[in-house]
Design an enzyme around this catalytic site. Structure first.
Site, PDB file in Angstrom:
ATOM      1  N   ASP A 248       0.836  -1.204   0.000  1.00 45.90           N
ATOM      2  CA  ASP A 248       0.000   0.000   0.000  1.00 45.90           C
ATOM      3  C   ASP A 248       0.872   1.256   0.000  1.00 45.90           C
ATOM      4  OD1 ASP A 248      -2.021   1.827   0.203  1.00 45.90           O
ATOM      5  OD2 ASP A 248      -2.597   1.321   2.268  1.00 45.90           O
ATOM      6  N   LYS A 255       1.170   7.946   0.584  1.00 45.47           N
ATOM      7  CA  LYS A 255       1.348   8.025   2.036  1.00 45.47           C
ATOM      8  C   LYS A 255       2.359   9.129   2.339  1.00 45.47           C
ATOM      9  CE  LYS A 255      -0.229   3.544   3.494  1.00 45.47           C
ATOM     10  NZ  LYS A 255      -1.400   4.098   4.208  1.00 45.47           N
ATOM     11  N   ASP A 267       0.262  -5.090   4.411  1.00 45.17           N
ATOM     12  CA  ASP A 267      -1.144  -4.724   4.227  1.00 45.17           C
ATOM     13  C   ASP A 267      -1.983  -5.898   3.705  1.00 45.17           C
ATOM     14  OD1 ASP A 267      -2.960  -2.754   4.784  1.00 45.17           O
ATOM     15  OD2 ASP A 267      -2.823  -1.784   2.823  1.00 45.17           O
ATOM     16  N   ASP A 326      -5.916   6.185  -0.691  1.00 43.27           N
ATOM     17  CA  ASP A 326      -5.280   5.396   0.368  1.00 43.27           C
ATOM     18  C   ASP A 326      -6.323   4.611   1.167  1.00 43.27           C
ATOM     19  OD1 ASP A 326      -3.237   4.372   1.860  1.00 43.27           O
ATOM     20  OD2 ASP A 326      -2.848   6.207   3.022  1.00 43.27           O
ATOM     21  N   GLU A 328      -8.068   2.218   0.269  1.00 40.62           N
ATOM     22  CA  GLU A 328      -8.252   1.217  -0.795  1.00 40.62           C
ATOM     23  C   GLU A 328      -8.744  -0.119  -0.252  1.00 40.62           C
ATOM     24  OE1 GLU A 328      -5.500   1.656   0.791  1.00 40.62           O
ATOM     25  OE2 GLU A 328      -4.995  -0.420   1.244  1.00 40.62           O
ATOM     26  N   ARG A 330     -11.077  -0.897   1.861  1.00 40.23           N
ATOM     27  CA  ARG A 330     -12.536  -1.037   1.841  1.00 40.23           C
ATOM     28  C   ARG A 330     -13.061  -1.250   0.421  1.00 40.23           C
ATOM     29  NH1 ARG A 330     -13.098   4.671   4.734  1.00 40.23           N
ATOM     30  NH2 ARG A 330     -11.086   3.898   5.479  1.00 40.23           N
TER      31      ARG A 330
END
Ligand code: BES
Ligand code: ZN
Ligand code: ZN
Length: 476
Positions: A248, A255, A267, A326, A328, A330
């Site tokens: 991620d 980030k 992640d 970010d 992502e 969900r």
């Protein structure tokens, strides 16, 4: 680690678990000098006494007494301390005999030793040199049952599998490699795996997974595992879902802070957890029909990446305004949760490193959970969490939090406000469920940045023993 029931011998390095010094007797092969040394040490408060008999060691483990942690966790931690002592002496094999009043003491001690013995050495040139010596744990036949020995072997192996998957970096474990690892686990343990490739995911119109994958040059995968015994206790399957973001970066909402990407290979800890759970479930031949789903991709800011403002049509038809790429996890989980409806499941459990907000609440001491399953199920999970010292804390899913993810131009937006982020993420997922469901946010617990008790640096597998404990007690 190998575990077996065996017999005592004056040659074997032996661990005696005792309540107090009064339980020591002549049968314990201690000389009068050693005996008085042991009694003095125990009187002085030493909970782990080592006696060097020049040829072998005897370790006396005192049953831990604490108001703050359980006996089982105390013994796991003693096991962790004992592992360090054994390694100092390069001991390769031990024999455990439980003389204490706690009938599961040997199990918990050995579990602590085994969990603490985990190492991830494959990328060291001198990995062999660094490896621990301890490889065999034997038990006195009165200290453990055969069933427990088998269970201990499978569960500690499964934790190692989960940790390995988390520790593997992106350049060796992308989405395709993850699906291959899952397939391989299925072959070893005996569960069935089906993997959807990018073409199939596209044909299904899994819009959430495809949106996240757009910034990547590597294709996504969707792995489906199934354990279906002939006689299952549950009529409808239990479905596990694991977030499989193999890396991620945040996507174009990159980030922000200096080291915030350092652990983002982890992640996919949810995917690792449910895959390792399937390994254990199949190996233990649990009488439960269980399916596990892993939507997997990396989240990158490639040229064609999805951007804030995009409206995505999800697998279930819901439209989502993306306001932060970010968020992502969900997006991919929503499609998997929709897929799960086809099984008419009696319970769906998702595991995801979903929000920094969850980590901010409990740190690495507990995971956050929420969901629509009935209270009885939640209580069972709380109990399993306590049994395994993988504690869980519930957050509410009140409707007001749902208002926070309403979009001006679509059905939902993928972020809530500045606060309550763990819950608004849960509310987002809830939208895609239509069955009893629990969501476990493992962002705070899945990866350790410093050694803590029997967790080494890296993947912890935290939550796996809780889940297996729940499933093993299912219907009881
Ligand atoms: N993978 C992260 C969550 C995370 C953070 C896991 C720290 C482990 C450690 C997730 O995809 C994420 O970035 N969440 C955002 C959501 C926000 C943009 C609404 C977060 O928590 O900041
Ligand atoms: Zn993210
Ligand atoms: Zn993420």
């Amino acid at each position: 680690m190998q575990f077996k029931i065996s017999t005592a011998s004056p040659k074997k390095t032996t661990i005696l678990i005792i309540n107090d010094a009064a339980q020591l007797s002549k049968a314990d092969a201690l000389s009068p000098n050693e005996m008085s040394f042991a009694v003095a040490e125990i009187k002085g408060g030493n909970k782990l006494v080592s006696i060097n008999q020049y040829g072998r060691f005897i370790y006396l483990c005192l049953l831990p007494k604490s108001n703050t942690i359980s006996t089982s966790e105390g013994l796991r931690r003693t096991g962790c301390a004992l592992k360090d002592l054994l390694q100092k002496e390069k001991v390769s094999s031990i024999f455990i005999s439980n003389k204490s009043s706690e009938s599961h003491a040997a199990y918990w001690l050995a579990e602590g030793i085994a969990l603490a013995s985990y190492q991830f050495l494959k990328y060291f040139s001198d990995g062999k040199k660094k490896a621990n010596n301890l490889a065999n744990i034997e038990f006195d036949k009165n200290s453990i049952s055969l069933k427990e020995v088998t269970q201990l072997g499978i569960i500690t192996e499964a934790v190692g599998i989960a940790r390995n998957l988390v520790n593997e970096p992106l350049n060796t474990l992308g989405a395709v490699a993850l699906s291959k690892e899952i397939t391989a686990l299925g072959k070893v343990a005996g569960f069935k795996t089906t993997v959807l490739n990018k073409a199939q995911i596209t044909k299904e119109k899994m819009g959430g997974i495809l949106a996240v994958n757009r910034g990547s040059i590597d294709p996504p995968t969707f792995s489906i595992m199934e354990h279906k015994p002939l006689k299952a206790l549950n009529k409808q399957p239990i479905v596990l879902v694991g977030k499989g973001i193999v890396y991620d970066t945040g996507g174009v909402s990159l980030k922000p802070t200096a080291n915030s990407m350092d652990r983002m290979k982890s992640d996919m800890s949810g995917a690792a957890l449910v895959s390792a759970a399937m390994f254990a479930i199949a190996k233990m031949k649990l009488p439960l029909h269980i399916i596990a789903l892993v939507p997997a991709t990396d989240n990158r800011p490639g040229e064609n990446a999805y951007v804030p403002g995009d409206v995505i049509k999800m697998y279930d038809g819901t439209t989502v305004e993306v306001l932060n790429t970010d968020a992502e996890g969900r997006m991919v989980l929503a499609d998997a949760l929709h897929w799960a409806k086809r099984y008419k499941p009696e319970l769906v459990l998702d595991f995801a490193t979903l929000t920094g907000a969850a980590a901010a609440i409990t740190g690495s001491e507990a995971l956050i959970y929420m969901g629509t399953a009935e209270d009885k199920i939640k209580q069972s999970f709380e109990k399993s969490g306590a049994n395994q010292y993988e504690r869980i804390v519930q957050l509410p899913l009140w409707p007001e939090y749902g208002d926070m993810i309403k979009s001006d131009i679509a059905d939902l937006k993928n972020v809530g406000g500045a606060y309550g982020g763990a819950i608004t993420a849960g509310k987002f997922l809830e939208h895609f469920t239509a069955y009893p469901w629990l969501h476990f946010d493992i962002a705070g617990v899945s990866f350790a940045t410093a050694k803590k008790n029997y967790h080494s640096v890296g993947g912890t597998g935290f939550g796996l023993r809780m889940l297996l404990d729940y499933l093993m007690h299912y219907g009881k």
